[in-house]
Scaffold this motif. Structure first.
Motif: not given
Length: 252
Positions: A85-103
Motif C-alpha cells: 500500500t505504501a509503495a503503490e499509493e505513495e503514502r505512509e502506512v502505520h500498523v500500531p498493533d497487528l492484534f488490532e489490525e483488519d485493513r
C-alpha cells in the motif's frame, strides 16, 4: 557506530555505503541494516526490508535479515499489506498493533503476528520513475513506532530517496539486475506453491498462504524453501521466472 561517522548526515552515510559495497545487493542489504538502526528509536534496531515495485511485480531487494525478507514475502503472496500500500499509493502506512489490525483482512495480520511481530511502519520512497519503493519496518513491540520515530523515518526516507533512485536506475542497466531477477524467481516458486495448495485443498488464496506460512513457522523452515519443496514434489523440476530485461529484444 564509529564516533567519526556520527557527525555525517544520512546522505553522506549512504554515499559511503555505495562506495564501500561490493555490489548492488550488498549495498541494499547494508542500506536496510543502516535504515533499521536509524529509525527504530530508543537505541534499538527494528527489522527492515526495502520493497521495489516494477512491471507490476513486487520484491524485497534489501533486507536487514532473512527474517525481514520472509515477513515481506507474506504480503506479496497475499497481494496486499502495508508495504505494498505504501509503495503503490505513495503514502505512509502505520500498523500500531497487528492484534488490532483488519485493513488487509485477518490473514495478513495473523500470518505476520504468528512470527512474533506486533507493529509495522511502511514509508514510500520518491523514485520519480517507472519503479516505486517503500521502506518497511517491523517490531515485536506493539506501538513501537511513535510519532517521534515516524517523523524521523519520514525525514530519513526523504534524505536517501535520491541515492536509492540512482542505485535502482543503475541496477536496471547493469549486470546487477541479476539480483532482482533471482529475487523474482524466488517469488515465482512461492506463487506456484500457493496455487498447488489451492488446488489440493480447494481453498482460497488467503487460506493457501496461511497453510504455507504456518508450515514454515512450525517447521522453522524458510517460506521459499517450503514452497520449493512442494513444487519439486509435484512437478519434479525447478520453477523458473520468464524475466525479460528492459530493452532486450527477443530473437525472432
Amino acid at each position: 557506530m564509529h564516533p567519526s561517522k556520527q557527525a555525517l548526515s544520512s546522505v553522506e552515510q549512504v554515499q559511503n555505503l555505495i562506495l564501500e559495497s561490493a555490489d548492488f545487493e550488498d549495498f541494499l542489504n547494508e542500506l536496510a541494516r543502516y535504515s533499521a538502526h536509524q529509525v527504530a528509536g530508543d537505541g534499538d534496531d527494528a527489522l527492515c526490508g526495502i520493497t521495489l515495485l516494477r512491471d507490476r511485480k513486487a520484491a524485497t531487494i534489501g533486507w536487514s535479515s532473512d527474517f525481514a525478507r520472509e515477513v515481506d514475502e507474506i504480503q506479496y503472496s497475499l497481494s496486499q499489506g502495508p508495504c505494498l500500500t505504501a509503495a503503490e499509493e505513495e503514502r505512509e502506512v502505520h500498523v500500531p498493533d497487528l492484534f488490532e489490525e483488519d485493513r488487509w483482512g485477518p490473514d495478513y495480520a495473523n500470518a505476520v503476528a504468528s512470527h512474533g511481530l506486533r507493529s509495522v511502519l511502511s514509508l514510500p520512497f520518491s523514485l520519480q520513475g517507472e519503479a516505486k519503493a517503500a521502506l518497511n519496518l517491523y517490531s515485536d513491540v506493539p506501538h513501537k513506532f511513535t510519532e517521534v520515530s515516524a517523523a524521523r523515518a519520514r525525514g530519513y526516507t526523504r534524505e536517501i530517496s535520491q541515492a536509492l533512485r540512482l542505485a535502482v536506475r543503475f541496477s536496471l542497466h547493469t549486470d546487477s539486475a541479476t539480483n532482482l531477477r533471482a529475487t523474482l524467481e524466488s517469488r515465482t516458486v512461492i506463487d506456484i506453491a500457493v496455487g498447488i495448495v489451492m488446488a489440493q485443498n480447494r481453498c482460497s488464496q488467503a487460506t493457501a498462504v496461511r497453510i504455507l506460512t504456518d508450515a514454515s513457522s512450525h517447521s522453522n523452515v524458510k517460506l521459499r524453501d517450503i514452497a520449493a519443496s512442494l513444487v519439486n514434489s509435484v512437478g519434479g523440476a525447478e520453477a523458473r521466472t520468464h524475466f525479460e530485461e528492459p530493452g532486450k529484444v527477443q530473437a525472432g
